[in-house]
Write an enzyme that holds these catalytic residues in place. Structure first.
Site, PDB file in Angstrom:
ATOM      1  N   GLU A 172       0.307 -11.344   1.381  1.00 26.33           N
ATOM      2  CA  GLU A 172       0.835 -11.941   2.630  1.00 26.33           C
ATOM      3  C   GLU A 172      -0.087 -13.034   3.170  1.00 26.33           C
ATOM      4  O   GLU A 172      -0.453 -13.013   4.352  1.00 26.33           O
ATOM      5  CB  GLU A 172       1.069 -10.842   3.681  1.00 26.33           C
ATOM      6  CG  GLU A 172       2.175  -9.897   3.284  1.00 26.33           C
ATOM      7  CD  GLU A 172       2.626  -8.964   4.405  1.00 26.33           C
ATOM      8  OE1 GLU A 172       1.960  -8.874   5.447  1.00 26.33           O
ATOM      9  OE2 GLU A 172       3.685  -8.313   4.220  1.00 26.33           O
ATOM     10  N   GLU A 291       6.915  -4.949  -1.419  1.00 24.08           N
ATOM     11  CA  GLU A 291       6.929  -4.048  -0.249  1.00 24.08           C
ATOM     12  C   GLU A 291       8.343  -4.027   0.311  1.00 24.08           C
ATOM     13  O   GLU A 291       8.883  -5.085   0.652  1.00 24.08           O
ATOM     14  CB  GLU A 291       5.959  -4.516   0.844  1.00 24.08           C
ATOM     15  CG  GLU A 291       4.501  -4.391   0.458  1.00 24.08           C
ATOM     16  CD  GLU A 291       3.537  -4.766   1.584  1.00 24.08           C
ATOM     17  OE1 GLU A 291       3.884  -4.589   2.770  1.00 24.08           O
ATOM     18  OE2 GLU A 291       2.437  -5.239   1.258  1.00 24.08           O
TER      19      GLU A 291
HETATM   20  O1  AHR Z   1       2.688  -1.734   4.225  1.00 26.59           O
HETATM   21  C1  AHR Z   1       2.035  -1.979   5.433  1.00 26.59           C
HETATM   22  C2  AHR Z   1       1.638  -3.437   5.595  1.00 26.59           C
HETATM   23  O2  AHR Z   1       2.788  -4.216   5.677  1.00 26.59           O
HETATM   24  C3  AHR Z   1       0.878  -4.047   4.452  1.00 26.59           C
HETATM   25  O3  AHR Z   1      -0.490  -3.806   4.520  1.00 26.59           O
HETATM   26  C4  AHR Z   1       1.161  -5.510   4.597  1.00 26.59           C
HETATM   27  O4  AHR Z   1       1.145  -6.187   3.371  1.00 26.59           O
HETATM   28  C5  AHR Z   1       2.523  -5.537   5.268  1.00 26.59           C
HETATM   29  O5  AHR Z   1       2.522  -6.367   6.375  1.00 26.59           O
END
Ligand code: AHR
Length: 496
Positions: A172, A291
């Site tokens: 990110e 994610e």
């Molecule tokens: O999964 C939780 C958080 O969400 C992670 O650390 C980040 O990559 C995302 O914003």
């Protein structure tokens, strides 16, 4: 209400990649400490690894596990996490404002992947660090021996290289919350140079470059274009992240967010293909949705959690039944994009926005565990193009949303077609699947997950997948009723 699905073996999306059923373990909250690793628990083996968690992870049939973050990786010195435990430093984890003891590190994680039958998907720190730390880490992990870092790995107990195949170039990096946040051009250059150096150490790796952290970022789309301008030839996957919430407490709008999910994935595919066209490239870039999940229940509690604790209770969403339906519809959406989404990590795996929760004594399984487990176990084979008709509804943000979400996967190894179907409506639905072009033998199994209050959570472990008793399969047509607000699976045996 009516819903109809028609499938045909000649109308295929793609083979489902095993990596579609992957996950994330981050050094965050109680994911690692008290989750994977808890020497004080009666469930731990001699190395402190929780065997009840190992079993539940195996039940989920997880393939890759992304590690060690997440936001955490952008401030992480990997060297802190190897070597004798009593010499490992305790550090501030600035991403989650916690204390990191490094008692669980790289070697412990690799042992854990062996126990769980999973494979590592390792992220390098491109936030506070860069090329140098990345090249040293891959030398440590993948070089056979005879050099400083590979010999240190041997000295630390791993004679054979870890041979980690999949690597993420940071996390990110478009977000200003990220340690070492960068502009797209800054990140693109760094990712390009890091990829080059990592491949010099090991040419056989797969690399994932970071895309936008959400669709709502002001740079969404242009971030991907710029980053891919720099890295298109260097990488194998572009990452994307997506979390949904029901803050507004509007069930039908919540479940309709699968439409947004579908458009989000299609949009990123379009951006990749635009870069491909502009570059006159022969290569088609695939996606790593590294994610995805529902995430919002814990926000308020997290804001109130005191900083600088070891293994604090962070991001401990307790998922309810409507969240399981949301995860179900997201899984169906992922299967519909099996041609381009090759990696997808349910974020996360244990205690932190997770299907598996631990107490000192044991584990409990969240509502979202069940649809994920079924799709991960039975959604293997060839994703078939769903031709679907169904009654629709309008919600606050979406128009003409089908009450039915359905998908089928043909598994030639098992000679079966597996149908996943979700009824998002509050009335029962007459559901028909026509299996054109298949020599249908019999119904192997039919299950449903339904009947719970939408706000019911599963701390008491009463939720379970139930048999679906009234299903008729005749002349290649499956007919049944889907219960209101239900997740369903039908396994149909076919003759090859
Ligand atoms: O999964 C939780 C958080 O969400 C992670 O650390 C980040 O990559 C995302 O914003």
């Amino acid at each position: 209400m009516q819903g109809k699905l028609t499938i045909d073996p000649s109308n295929q999306i793609a083979k489902v990649d095993d990596r579609l059923y992957s996950s994330l373990i981050e050094h965050l909250g109680r994911a690692v400490y008290e989750g994977l690793y808890d020497p004080d628990s009666p469930q731990a083996d001699k190395d402190g690894i929780r065997q009840d968690v190992v079993k539940a992870v195996k039940d989920l049939n997880i393939d890759l596990v992304r590690y060690p973050g997440g936001n955490f990786v952008s401030g992480f010195n990997w060297e802190d996490s190897v070597g004798p435990k009593d010499q490992r430093p305790t550090r501030l984890d600035l991403a989650w404002r916690s204390i990191e003891t490094n008692q669980f590190g790289l070697h412990e994680f690799m042992k854990w992947t062996k126990q769980t039958g999973t494979r590592p998907d390792m992220a390098v720190n491109l936030g506070s660090r860069g090329i140098d730390a990345a090249r040293n880490l891959i030398e440590y992990c993948n070089f056979p021996g005879g050099t400083y870092w590979s010999d240190l790995r041997k000295k630390n107990g791993a004679k054979e290289p870890f041979n980690i195949k999949t690597w993420c170039l940071g996390n990110e990096m478009d977000g200003d919350w990220q340690i070492g946040h960068k502009t797209a051009a800054e990140y693109g250059r760094l990712a390009h140079e890091t990829a080059k150096v990592m491949r010099l150490v090991d040419p056989d790796i797969d690399l994932v470059v970071s895309g936008s952290s959400t669709r709502e970022m002001a740079t969404f789309g242009s971030w991907e274009e710029t980053v891919l301008d720099h890295t298109y030839d260097d990488v194998d996957f572009l990452s994307l992240h997506r979390y949904y919430d029901n803050e507004e407490n509007d069930l039908h709008n919540f479940l309709a967010k699968s439409v947004d999910f579908d458009e989000f994935i299609s949009g990123i595919v379009a951006v990749c293909d635009a870069v491909k066209a502009r570059k006159h490239s022969d290569k088609t870039l695939n996606l790593a949705l590294d994610e995805w999940n529902v995430w919002y229940h814990s926000h308020k509690q997290d804001d109130e959690t005191a900083p600088w604790q070891q293994a604090p209770h962070l991001l401990e969403d307790h998922y309810n039944f409507e969240d399981a339906l949301m995860v179900g519809t997201m899984l169906i959406t992922l299967l519909k994009h099996a041609d381009r989404v090759k990696i997808a990590c349910l974020a996360q795996l244990v205690n932190v926005i997770a299907p598996i929760m631990t107490t000192k004594q044991g584990i409990w399984l969240q509502s979202i565990f069940f649809p994920f487990m079924q799709v991960s176990k039975y959604g293997r084979g060839i994703a078939l193009t769903p031709q679907q008709t169904a009654d629709t509804y309008d919600s606050k943000d979406f128009k003409d949303v089908p009450y039915l979400d359905s998908m089928a996967v043909y598994n030639p190894d098992q000679n079966e077609v597996v149908i996943f179907a979700e009824n998002k409506g509050e009335q029962a639905m007459d559901f028909t699947t026509t299996l054109n072009g298949f020599n249908v033998d019999h119904l192997e199994a039919a299950t449903q997950f339904c009947g719970y209050d939408i706000k019911q959570t599963n701390e008491d472990q009463t939720m379970k997948i139930q048999p679906h008793d009234h299903v008729n399969v005749t002349d290649g047509v499956l007919k049944t009723q889907l219960e209101p607000l239900s997740w369903n699976m039908f396994r149909v045996s076919v003759i090859a």
